[in-house]
Design an enzyme around this catalytic site. Structure first.
Site, PDB file in Angstrom:
ATOM      1  N   ASP A 147      43.228  39.926  39.327  1.00  0.00           N
ATOM      2  CA  ASP A 147      42.116  40.597  38.729  1.00  0.00           C
ATOM      3  C   ASP A 147      42.622  40.998  37.341  1.00  0.00           C
ATOM      4  OD1 ASP A 147      44.338  42.086  40.122  1.00  0.00           O
ATOM      5  OD2 ASP A 147      43.335  43.768  40.295  1.00  0.00           O
ATOM      6  N   HIS A 148      43.733  40.675  36.955  1.00  0.00           N
ATOM      7  CA  HIS A 148      44.335  40.878  35.520  1.00  0.00           C
ATOM      8  C   HIS A 148      44.272  39.686  34.573  1.00  0.00           C
ATOM      9  CE1 HIS A 148      45.837  44.941  36.589  1.00  0.00           C
ATOM     10  NE2 HIS A 148      45.872  44.334  37.436  1.00  0.00           N
ATOM     11  N   ASP A 200      50.030  47.290  36.599  1.00  0.00           N
ATOM     12  CA  ASP A 200      50.072  47.851  37.800  1.00  0.00           C
ATOM     13  C   ASP A 200      51.633  48.402  38.032  1.00  0.00           C
ATOM     14  OD1 ASP A 200      47.584  47.203  38.108  1.00  0.00           O
ATOM     15  OD2 ASP A 200      47.701  46.068  39.851  1.00  0.00           O
ATOM     16  N   HIS A 228      48.445  38.945  39.032  1.00  0.00           N
ATOM     17  CA  HIS A 228      47.602  39.206  40.008  1.00  0.00           C
ATOM     18  C   HIS A 228      46.146  38.844  39.172  1.00  0.00           C
ATOM     19  CE1 HIS A 228      50.381  41.654  42.565  1.00  0.00           C
ATOM     20  NE2 HIS A 228      50.243  40.650  42.926  1.00  0.00           N
ATOM     21  N   HIS A 249      41.597  50.979  36.660  1.00  0.00           N
ATOM     22  CA  HIS A 249      42.088  50.409  37.699  1.00  0.00           C
ATOM     23  C   HIS A 249      41.816  51.129  39.211  1.00  0.00           C
ATOM     24  CE1 HIS A 249      44.842  47.768  40.504  1.00  0.00           C
ATOM     25  NE2 HIS A 249      44.452  46.895  39.443  1.00  0.00           N
ATOM     26  N   HIS A 293      50.367  41.260  34.207  1.00  0.00           N
ATOM     27  CA  HIS A 293      50.767  40.682  35.498  1.00  0.00           C
ATOM     28  C   HIS A 293      49.936  39.715  36.043  1.00  0.00           C
ATOM     29  CE1 HIS A 293      48.742  43.934  37.008  1.00  0.00           C
ATOM     30  NE2 HIS A 293      49.050  43.192  38.281  1.00  0.00           N
TER      31      HIS A 293
END
Lengths: 318, 318
Positions: A64-65, A207, A62, A265, A60
């Protein structure tokens, strides 16, 4: 299957945990799941070659990914990569991925294929069948299941000798599923071959709050890599941000008969004893649970999940 | 002035060197020069707070100089930053910077002001005068000079007493540049104050071949941070890619009367003895040369350049 945890933190990095990325090696090829900032440097602390990465799933959008994507791609280019690279993301991800890949004056000498994946899409990559579905987060977020083909059973050499088959080419024929003749007798492959061995199933989940689709796609997985942003005490917060807690993760794994649950995570707020407590609470629900640390390097064999012999010795502390 | 080298490599990271970023702390505020991928994590290995960063100069739009920007900005936001942040780049940089900042579904609760800088633009930031100019690279690339205001001279306490000035408020008046009366006599500040101390000048140069503009902007600098992508033996390659060699860097520093030359942006091809040789070759031209290592933490004082007492002990190897 070899599974290397390049980053195991959520939201932003800490000294102990970089943001998320997991490498799955099957045969020589690597599939990368998420690519947080700094992933290319984490790879240097493993024996994995980033040139062997065939596809990158971004669960996804965001940061941090996926903020490690342009740097990794640029470094592949500077190291003369020629092979095309597939970058796959959820619905609505295409323009964002293209935007970050187009920032700056870089030059890539290889083809990059960015694709948005439809819900419950299945495709093959070599011997693997890969299925993705959408899970339940604040933005479109994927879970991805990688299924190996079943492998033929073990050849029972003693049994073959007992049946009068001479060692040599007839052995190969039998292991390749062909009938052979010995002294006028017919020997069938299933007389000397063990039962087929079930291909392994690996599931990576972006997530998500617990939801039906992760329960469906993770069914009977050998390994489920699943987020545990929060500990059980913060279940309300997890709900607000559409994340999971450690105990919810363990419940999902139990409900869908997962063999090994590996949590990643982990929020920057947790370290040391907190993480140990999170693990113990999980194991009350699903005993075969691990919490991944950065640079954990595991292999999934018939005997279970073990530390890889490939593990790079010279790595960072923490 | 405190200077912290967050990353000192060029092109792509190695175990020893992350890609480029240098922090300059003056008073409480920090100015960041370039922000390669992983800069936010490097900051965790220093005592610098990323919330104190007021402005970020991106020298040019090659990925090793700015791919750490979106992650750092997002982490500032997740840590409740409220203060605006200035992000400054060379001509043509605005749309690229905006593109990378807009990738993904992040949310920033503070204002980000992206600005393209005209050639030879000067502005003030608190007590600092900051000038930028364009240097000579394959894409628009900046050098930035930070000039402190001159400071008043030292108060000569003995001299003041000798002149009959009683310790107390009259001392403050004199140090603040005001005339005082003692027993009907007039005492002028310059009777008791030493000569004004010259403000320090720090110059950061993005990737460049040697050129007139860097010689102009770096004139009489106390510290020049300058790239040394290649060693002298690869001067032709440096020319082709519009970079500098170690020896060219030393010549520039000598020509413009720089006190301390600090080299960064070392190519991944060099380590260990190669770097030592590069340094020795430089010092034959300009003795006050250093090659920066990651996490070097220096202060520039009246006595020269010294290791900072702030240096974080618990940092990564390499």
């Amino acid at each position: 299957m070899r599974i290397v945890f390049l980053g195991t933190g959520g939201s932003f990095p800490t000294k102990e945990r970089n943001v998320g990325s997991v490498a799955l090696q099957v045969g020589g090829d690597i599939i990368l799941f998420d690519c947080g900032e700094g992933t290319q440097r984490q790879l240097l602390y493993t024996t994995l070659s980033f040139m062997k990465i065939k596809r990158i799933y971004i669960s996804h959008l965001h940061g941090d990914h996926f903020f490690g994507l342009p740097g990794l791609v640029q470094t592949m280019g500077m190291n003369q990569r020629k092979d095309p690279l597939e970058i796959l993301g959820p619905q609505e991800s295409g323009p964002h991925l293209q935007r970050i890949l187009d920032a700056g004056f870089g030059f890539n000498p290889f083809e990059i294929r960015v694709r948005e994946l439809a819900d419950w899409h299945t495709e093959t990559e070599g011997e693997l069948t890969i299925t993705n579905c959408q899970v339940n987060h604040t933005v479109p977020s994927l879970a991805i299941a990688v299924q190996e083909k079943d492998k033929r059973g073990k050849f029972d050499r003693e049994k073959a000798v007992e049946l009068g088959v001479p060692p040599g080419p007839l052995f190969s024929k039998l292991t390749n599923g062909r009938t052979v003749e010995v002294d006028g007798r017919t020997i069938e492959p299933d007389q000397v071959m063990g039962p087929p061995r079930k291909g392994k199933k690996f599931v990576y989940c972006g997530d998500t709050a617990p939801c039906d689709s992760i329960r469906e796609i993770a069914k009977d997985a050998d390994v489920l890599v699943y987020e545990s942003t929060f500990a059980h005490e913060l279940e309300e917060k997890a709900k607000d941000f559409m994340h999971s807690t450690n105990v919810q993760a363990a419940q999902v794994a139990k409900e869908c008969n997962v063999k090994h649950l590996i949590l990643n995570h982990i929020s920057p707020r947790y370290s040391g004893e907190d993480v140990q407590n999170m693990l113990e609470d999980c194991r009350k629900v699903h005993p075969e649970t691990h919490i991944a640390s950065d640079l954990d390097d595991l292999v999934l064999t018939a005997e279970g999940l073990k530390e890889s012999r490939e593990k790079e010795q010279d790595h960072r502390p923490g």
